[in-house]
Design an enzyme around this catalytic site. Structure first.
Site, PDB file in Angstrom:
ATOM      1  N   ALA A  19       0.835  -1.202   0.000  1.00  8.22           N
ATOM      2  CA  ALA A  19       0.000   0.000   0.000  1.00  8.22           C
ATOM      3  C   ALA A  19       0.870   1.252   0.000  1.00  8.22           C
ATOM      4  O   ALA A  19       1.868   1.341   0.712  1.00  8.22           O
ATOM      5  CB  ALA A  19      -0.915  -0.001   1.224  1.00  8.22           C
ATOM      6  N   GLN A  71      -5.383  -6.009  -6.538  1.00  6.87           N
ATOM      7  CA  GLN A  71      -5.894  -6.451  -5.237  1.00  6.87           C
ATOM      8  C   GLN A  71      -7.029  -5.563  -4.734  1.00  6.87           C
ATOM      9  O   GLN A  71      -6.934  -4.340  -4.751  1.00  6.87           O
ATOM     10  CB  GLN A  71      -4.770  -6.464  -4.203  1.00  6.87           C
ATOM     11  CG  GLN A  71      -5.187  -7.079  -2.874  1.00  6.87           C
ATOM     12  CD  GLN A  71      -4.073  -7.054  -1.845  1.00  6.87           C
ATOM     13  OE1 GLN A  71      -3.780  -6.017  -1.266  1.00  6.87           O
ATOM     14  NE2 GLN A  71      -3.455  -8.212  -1.611  1.00  6.87           N
ATOM     15  N   CYS A 102      -3.947  -7.376   5.390  1.00 12.37           N
ATOM     16  CA  CYS A 102      -3.655  -6.030   5.893  1.00 12.37           C
ATOM     17  C   CYS A 102      -3.953  -5.958   7.392  1.00 12.37           C
ATOM     18  O   CYS A 102      -5.073  -6.253   7.820  1.00 12.37           O
ATOM     19  CB  CYS A 102      -4.464  -4.973   5.150  1.00 12.37           C
ATOM     20  SG  CYS A 102      -4.081  -3.297   5.715  1.00 12.37           S
ATOM     21  N   GLY A 203       7.693 -12.980   3.337  1.00  9.84           N
ATOM     22  CA  GLY A 203       8.168 -12.619   4.670  1.00  9.84           C
ATOM     23  C   GLY A 203       9.644 -12.896   4.869  1.00  9.84           C
ATOM     24  O   GLY A 203      10.091 -14.027   4.701  1.00  9.84           O
ATOM     25  N   GLY A 226       8.592  -7.967  -0.897  1.00  9.65           N
ATOM     26  CA  GLY A 226       7.968  -6.691  -0.601  1.00  9.65           C
ATOM     27  C   GLY A 226       8.997  -5.656  -0.201  1.00  9.65           C
ATOM     28  O   GLY A 226       9.619  -5.010  -1.031  1.00  9.65           O
ATOM     29  N   ARG A 227       9.212  -5.514   1.124  1.00  6.73           N
ATOM     30  CA  ARG A 227      10.099  -4.466   1.625  1.00  6.73           C
ATOM     31  C   ARG A 227      11.530  -4.595   1.103  1.00  6.73           C
ATOM     32  O   ARG A 227      12.237  -3.599   0.992  1.00  6.73           O
ATOM     33  CB  ARG A 227      10.072  -4.473   3.159  1.00  6.73           C
ATOM     34  CG  ARG A 227       8.758  -3.947   3.736  1.00  6.73           C
ATOM     35  CD  ARG A 227       8.724  -4.019   5.245  1.00  6.73           C
ATOM     36  NE  ARG A 227       8.694  -5.391   5.729  1.00  6.73           N
ATOM     37  CZ  ARG A 227       8.914  -5.739   6.994  1.00  6.73           C
ATOM     38  NH1 ARG A 227       9.215  -4.810   7.892  1.00  6.73           N
ATOM     39  NH2 ARG A 227       8.851  -7.004   7.359  1.00  6.73           N
TER      40      ARG A 227
END
Length: 332
Positions: A19, A71, A102, A203, A226-227
């Site tokens: 997001a 999404q 989320c 993760g 992701g990150r």
């Protein structure tokens, strides 16, 4: 290769739907750096059915991003189905993903996001309703569980499969953990062993070696990053190459990072205009320079930039100084 319904991916590396990050500008960069699938940031079902202008802009998909997963999130079956129908018929996304991961309160208090993790029966009903209403493949992104006392990942994934979902992406943290602590990769293995549809692990994948280890230890069909890709799309490219050939490509130089950062900025300007792009680019630019020599000082300057021109000048000056410093070191 990883296949989701009729959508065949070129590799097993997937960009996570973050997001506030995964707009078209960032997704185009991720695609250029080799991601097999890019996922758009989550979009509220009610925003879609009420044709909220900001929400509708978030549905934009550039053909160069494909294959792409869009999404949606919501807590009501009626509104979720209506939103899914709109995405199915009015966007060129390839996959419709439902957010069940989320953890933020403003989402969970609406019975959306991670709140679903407490009720496998609701998951089945909601996913089945969406699957019946659309032609595109439907997938789900979820977490390990709500908290350590409510870990229903296996039952939840089985509910998705029974309902006709074509894949599950699983983040190995609970909702209570948010993004703290360690991701549990063993739960990803358990889910993979319990269903026949593709499972994508998520993760604590910060290096290409992490990605390979996750795939090997969990049996997952794909790895979601992701990150680890924030300010570092090379992580996607290096992971793709490492999984394909075992070759670990070098880390980017400071100049390479700034060049891509500036390209990212230009794409954001085209998407959102100079003012909004300059504000949004502050966080991205800070991620790009993180860990680089002199990065802390540059980040402080980035955060007080007043506009696009000033940010451009600052980044180009930093790139030039980094290159001169590298050349000087090579001569000494």
């Amino acid at each position: 290769m990883l296949k989701i319904g009729s959508v065949e991916l070129k590799n097993r590396v997937v960009l996570a739907p973050m997001a506030g990050v995964c707009n078209s500008a960032f997704r185009l960069i991720a695609k250029r750096f080799g991601a097999g699938l890019v996922c758009a940031e989550m979009v509220a079902d009610r925003g879609i059915i009420h044709h909220n202008k900001k929400t509708m802009n978030m549905l934009y998909v550039d053909d160069r991003e494909k294959p792409l997963s869009l999404q949606i999130f919501g807590g009501s079956r009626e509104t979720l189905v209506q939103a899914a129908k709109y995405v199915d018929k009015n966007t060129n996304a390839d996959i419709i993903d439902i957010n069940m991961g989320c953890p933020v309160p403003k989402v969970t208090k609406c019975d959306a996001g991670s709140k679903w993790l407490l009720d496998p029966d609701k998951i089945y009903e909601m996913v089945a309703a969406v699957v019946d209403a659309v032609d595109k493949p439907v997938t789900v992104k979820m977490r390990k569980g709500w908290d350590d006392d409510h870990i229903f990942a296996v039952r939840n994934a089985q509910a998705v499969e029974r309902a006709g979902g074509r894949a599950v992406a699983l983040h190995g943290r609970t909702r209570v953990q948010m993004y703290e602590g360690n991701a549990d990769w063993d739960i990803i293995r358990q889910v993979k062993e319990s269903v026949g549809i593709p499972v994508i692990g998520n993760g604590d994948v910060q290096t290409p070696q992490d990605a390979k280890r996750m795939l090997e230890t969990t049996g997952a069909d794909g790895v979601m990053i992701g990150r680890g890709a924030l300010g570092n799309p090379w992580m996607l490219y290096r992971t793709v190459k490492y999984l394909e050939s075992g070759i670990l490509c070098p880390e980017p130089t400071a100049k390479e990072k700034i060049d891509v950062c500036l390209f990212h900025f230009d794409q954001l300007i085209k998407l959102k205009g100079e003012h909004l792009a300059a504000l949004e680019m502050r966080k991205h630019a800070a991620w790009y320079v993180k860990g680089l020599r002199g990065g802390n000082e540059v980040r402080k300057k980035i955060n007080v930039c007043n506009g696009a021109d000033e940010l451009h000048r600052l980044l180009k000056q930093y790139a030039r100084e980094s290159e001169e410093e590298l050349a000087s070191a090579g001569q000494s």
